[in-house]
Design a protein around this motif. Structure first.
Motif, PDB file in Angstrom:
ATOM      1  N   UNK A 227       0.858  -1.178   0.000  1.00 28.56           N
ATOM      2  CA  UNK A 227       0.000   0.000   0.000  1.00 28.56           C
ATOM      3  C   UNK A 227       0.897   1.231   0.000  1.00 28.56           C
ATOM      4  N   UNK A 228       0.479   2.266  -0.780  1.00 29.77           N
ATOM      5  CA  UNK A 228       1.253   3.495  -0.873  1.00 29.77           C
ATOM      6  C   UNK A 228       0.420   4.655  -0.335  1.00 29.77           C
ATOM      7  N   UNK A 229       1.044   5.481   0.539  1.00 23.79           N
ATOM      8  CA  UNK A 229       0.393   6.689   1.054  1.00 23.79           C
ATOM      9  C   UNK A 229       1.282   7.884   0.734  1.00 23.79           C
ATOM     10  N   UNK A 230       0.617   8.996   0.330  1.00 27.27           N
ATOM     11  CA  UNK A 230       1.320  10.261   0.163  1.00 27.27           C
ATOM     12  C   UNK A 230       0.630  11.260   1.075  1.00 27.27           C
ATOM     13  N   UNK A 231       1.400  11.829   2.038  1.00 24.37           N
ATOM     14  CA  UNK A 231       0.838  12.769   3.013  1.00 24.37           C
ATOM     15  C   UNK A 231       1.547  14.112   2.884  1.00 24.37           C
ATOM     16  N   UNK A 243      -8.142   2.810   0.274  1.00 25.45           N
ATOM     17  CA  UNK A 243      -9.139   3.763   0.746  1.00 25.45           C
ATOM     18  C   UNK A 243      -9.267   3.768   2.262  1.00 25.45           C
ATOM     19  N   UNK A 244      -8.680   2.798   2.939  1.00 27.74           N
ATOM     20  CA  UNK A 244      -8.777   2.717   4.405  1.00 27.74           C
ATOM     21  C   UNK A 244      -7.719   3.626   5.035  1.00 27.74           C
ATOM     22  N   UNK A 245      -8.160   4.787   5.544  1.00 21.68           N
ATOM     23  CA  UNK A 245      -7.222   5.731   6.154  1.00 21.68           C
ATOM     24  C   UNK A 245      -6.890   5.379   7.596  1.00 21.68           C
ATOM     25  N   UNK A 250      -2.807   4.767  12.294  1.00 27.58           N
ATOM     26  CA  UNK A 250      -2.128   3.958  13.304  1.00 27.58           C
ATOM     27  C   UNK A 250      -0.619   4.162  13.283  1.00 27.58           C
ATOM     28  N   UNK A 251      -0.070   4.466  12.115  1.00 23.41           N
ATOM     29  CA  UNK A 251       1.390   4.614  12.021  1.00 23.41           C
ATOM     30  C   UNK A 251       1.812   6.069  11.889  1.00 23.41           C
TER      31      UNK A 251
END
Length: 766
Positions: A227-231, A243-245, A250-251
């Protein structure tokens, strides 16, 4: 008897066999342990390489996305600096439709070849005109029908995006409905005119297609498995492949550095996270993979290694058992030979040594017994001399031959008894007091036997007393005994710093008079209280002493009572010193000096009636006046202790007359609150700071505050700890050091005892 032999045979066989088997197991375990250690090092290296590979892939993603976002920002800058656009913005209420259409043609020049930019739009706020390279419309029609944001209303879009100042502001990915379908769009907003902060007349909106970004990410090897996240810089999600934020939340707290990797259990599944931060816009790129996927090769190697290790251990155990059994077989035959007197078959090297040792042991038993008796000869001799000086030996049944067997040889028939009292032992070590006493007695005993040569026998009778039974050729050798005693005393003081007092009896004829001489020496030693430590006391000098009187009139006692009741210790001390001075000048006996001391203690006890019941009980418990006489070795020491008792009483009277108790209690509590972070803070430290007796301070504080001093210190430290636990940047160890504990173990133990939970559990609760 036969059963007993069989039992012993079985027990011996089992013990020897287990020792042999254990030795083989130890040899087996050495390479196993080395292999485990090496494997752990290799596994750690492989895990580290896996983390590095994952981080490198993430860095590749960051660079690619930074370039894509840079393209959008360059497009934003080119359009914003267009001179014609700036003219239209300032005169938009006077602009005709023709001018807008002409500018739309000019907008087409900025169309980029980048597939990530979906479209871009110009909004004129005063005229409510919205332009794109293909259309002219108004904001209501555009956002309500052409491109409709799924989670944002028209008013919200106009308030948050299309008005106010924005400098290349990105808005998180949001689903947008359009004629071609639904797409996830990342929005870039630039307020116009460019650089204008207060007088904003419009905005440039660029849509970045998230689907194109995902296609680019899927082309990277191994990325589809995670899974990739960009914040953004505030750790708010701009886009993600999931889609699960909640997983990201949690991290989120662990993303507190520029880059790194860590492992975390999420929804019961072990995950490996890697993250890096863009230096360009402070965005954080996070990849999250199942640990089993990242460490698949590591786990495969681990399974093979564990399997081979188990096989090796099983094979090693079988081989060890076989070798132990083979080596034990000749030992079993030797044991059977010794027990059953059977001759073993074959040649045995170790077995012959065992038989030889058994025979030698049988032959040497008698010589060993003689050696043991010779080693115990000093103990037997000391016991005999001790019973002799106490009159417990029947001399009619002790022939010279028996005395000689104990190493005792009296050349003459005249005897005297010398008692050595140790006033100060030598401190050879700083840890064990008993060892120091043993060494001191050993030195005195050996040195006295060397000085007295064959004329004296030295024994220990108590911890701090030794007795020398001195043998004389005549009854007029007093001067010679004095010379030997002084020589012994000088050597002990100069070389070993050991101080002694010596009592010497008269010289008597015959062994039957030795006990009488011992009694005389004890009587002379009692005068050490009068003569003082370090004295040499002869019974002849004190046997005719008639000091059976002392001077302590009633008038003097009344004076002491009156002075003490007023807290006037100066006059009390002056009177006490005068009493001791007047009486010690006489040659008092030890018994009479004790009577005087008891009289002075009795006067002190009378004074306690002026105190409350609690204060009286406290004085008796703390001062323990009736131990003063028994624990004093000299008259001077006795005088000092009695003076100290009267001083404590006068001091108490003075304190009761003042109102400083409450103030002192507040000063102590304030001192604790100021110094709770000092790990040396204790009853002793506080007592030293306030110049008070620790026992009295402890009782005073408990009486004033209702809790002990240590409970107060703990209470202050626990309250400060609870305040600091709200700051998650501080570790438990840092908090423990800050509040005065040496390490976190002490804080955790005390905190759980007081609060019922550990600091970590308390932090989670709050």
């Amino acid at each position: 008897m036969l059963k007993w032999k069989r039992f012993n045979k079985k027990k011996t066989r089992l013990t020897v066999f287990v020792k042999l088997l254990a030795s083989y197991f130890i040899v087996l375990l050495i390479p196993v342990i080395i292999g485990i250690v090496l494997f752990n090092r290799i596994e750690s290296s492989m895990v580290e390489n896996a983390h590095k590979s994952n981080t490198a892939m993430l860095e590749q993603v960051r660079i690619a996305l930074d370039n894509r976002f840079k393209e959008a920002e360059q497009l934003s800058l080119q359009i914003s600096l267009n001179q014609r656009l700036n003219h239209l913005m300032t005169t938009q209420q006077e602009v005709s439709n023709y001018e807008y259409i002409e500018f739309i043609k000019e907008l087409k020049k900025y169309q980029t070849v980048s597939t990530h930019i979906d479209d871009y739009y110009l909004y004129f706020s005063q005229s409510d005109v919205l332009l794109s390279p293909t259309m002219k419309t108004n904001s209501s029609l555009f956002f309500n029908h052409i491109k409709q944001y799924q989670h944002s209303t028209y008013d919200e879009i106009m308030t948050s995006k299309m008005s106010g100042f924005h400098l290349r502001d990105y808005f998180p990915s949001e689903k947008v409905t359009m004629s071609s379908g639904e797409e996830n769009i990342i929005t870039l907003i630039q307020s116009l005119p460019y650089g204008e902060v207060t007088d904003v007349k419009g905005a440039l909106m660029i849509h970045i297609d998230e689907k194109q970004i995902r296609k680019m990410l899927q082309q990277l090897e191994g990325f589809n498995q995670g899974v990739m996240y960009i914040a953004d810089e505030n750790k708010e999600i701009m886009m993600s492949t999931n889609e699960n934020e909640d997983t990201f939340n949690e991290i989120k707290s662990l993303l507190n550095t520029k880059e790194g990797s860590f492992e975390e259990e999420i929804d019961g599944k072990a995950m490996v996270a890697s993250f890096t931060t863009s230096e360009k816009n402070d965005w954080t790129y996070v990849s999250l993979f199942p640990r089993d996927i990242v460490l698949a090769e590591v786990n495969q190697v681990k399974y093979w290694a564990v399997g081979l290790l188990l096989i090796s251990i099983v094979v090693g155990i079988i081989v060890s058992y076989y070798l132990a059994n083979q080596n034990y077989r000749p030992i079993r035959e030797v044991v059977n030979t010794v027990i059953r007197n059977e001759r073993p078959k074959g040649k045995f090297t170790n077995e012959l040594d065992l038989i030889k040792q058994t025979i030698v042991n049988s032959i040497d038993k008698q010589s060993q017994l003689k050696h043991i008796v010779s080693q115990q000869k000093p103990v037997i001799r000391a016991n005999f001399i001790l019973r002799l000086i106490r009159g417990q030996v029947d001399l009619m049944t002790s022939p010279e031959k028996e005395l000689a067997s104990m190493g005792i040889n009296f050349k003459w028939d005249y005897f005297s008894v010398i008692i050595i009292q140790i006033d100060d032992y030598c401190q050879f070590t700083n840890e064990n007091v008993d060892t120091n006493w043993v060494m001191t007695r050993f030195i005195i005993a050996n040195l006295s036997e060397e000085i007295f040569d064959d004329k004296g026998y030295t024994i220990e009778i108590e911890r701090d007393k030794l007795v020398i039974l001195n043998n004389h050729d005549t009854d007029s050798e007093r001067n010679k005994s004095v010379q030997l005693v002084k020589e012994l005393k000088d050597i002990l003081e100069q070389r070993f710093n050991i101080k002694i007092s010596v009592a010497i009896s008269q010289i008597h004829y015959g062994l039957n008079k030795v006990s009488e001489g011992y009694g005389e020496a004890i009587m002379a030693l009692d005068y050490r209280v009068i003569k003082g430590p370090g004295s040499i006391i002869f019974y002849n000098d004190i046997k005719n002493n008639s000091g059976y009187d002392y001077h302590f009139p009633v008038e003097t006692e009344v004076q002491i009572l009156n002075f003490a009741k007023n807290g006037d210790f100066v006059n009390v001390e002056k009177t006490l010193n005068q009493i001791f001075s007047n009486n010690v000048q006489q040659e008092m006996t030890p018994e009479i000096s004790k009577c005087l001391s008891y009289d002075l203690l009795s006067t002190w006890v009378k004074l306690l009636s002026n105190l409350s019941v609690e204060d009286k009980k406290m004085f008796m418990d703390i001062q323990q006046p009736f131990k003063v006489i028994s624990e004093s070795n000299t008259v001077d020491e006795l005088q000092q202790k009695i003076n100290s008792l009267y001083y404590e009483f006068c001091h108490k009277i003075q304190k009761n007359q003042s109102t400083q108790g409450e103030r002192l209690y507040k000063e102590i509590t304030h001192f604790i609150e100021e110094n709770y972070n000092n790990n040396m803070l204790s009853l002793g430290m506080i007592a030293e700071h306030f110049a008070m007796n620790p026992s009295y301070l402890s009782t005073f504080f408990k009486k004033q505050g209702g809790i002990t001093l240590s409970e107060c210190i703990t209470k202050v430290r626990i309250e400060e700890t609870k305040k600091m636990l709200s700051n998650r940047q501080l570790t438990i160890s840092e908090i423990a050091t800050t509040v005065g504990y040496a390490n976190s173990v002490g804080l955790i133990r005390v905190f759980k005892k007081v609060e019922g939970v550990t600091p970590g559990q308390y932090r989670e609760i709050i």
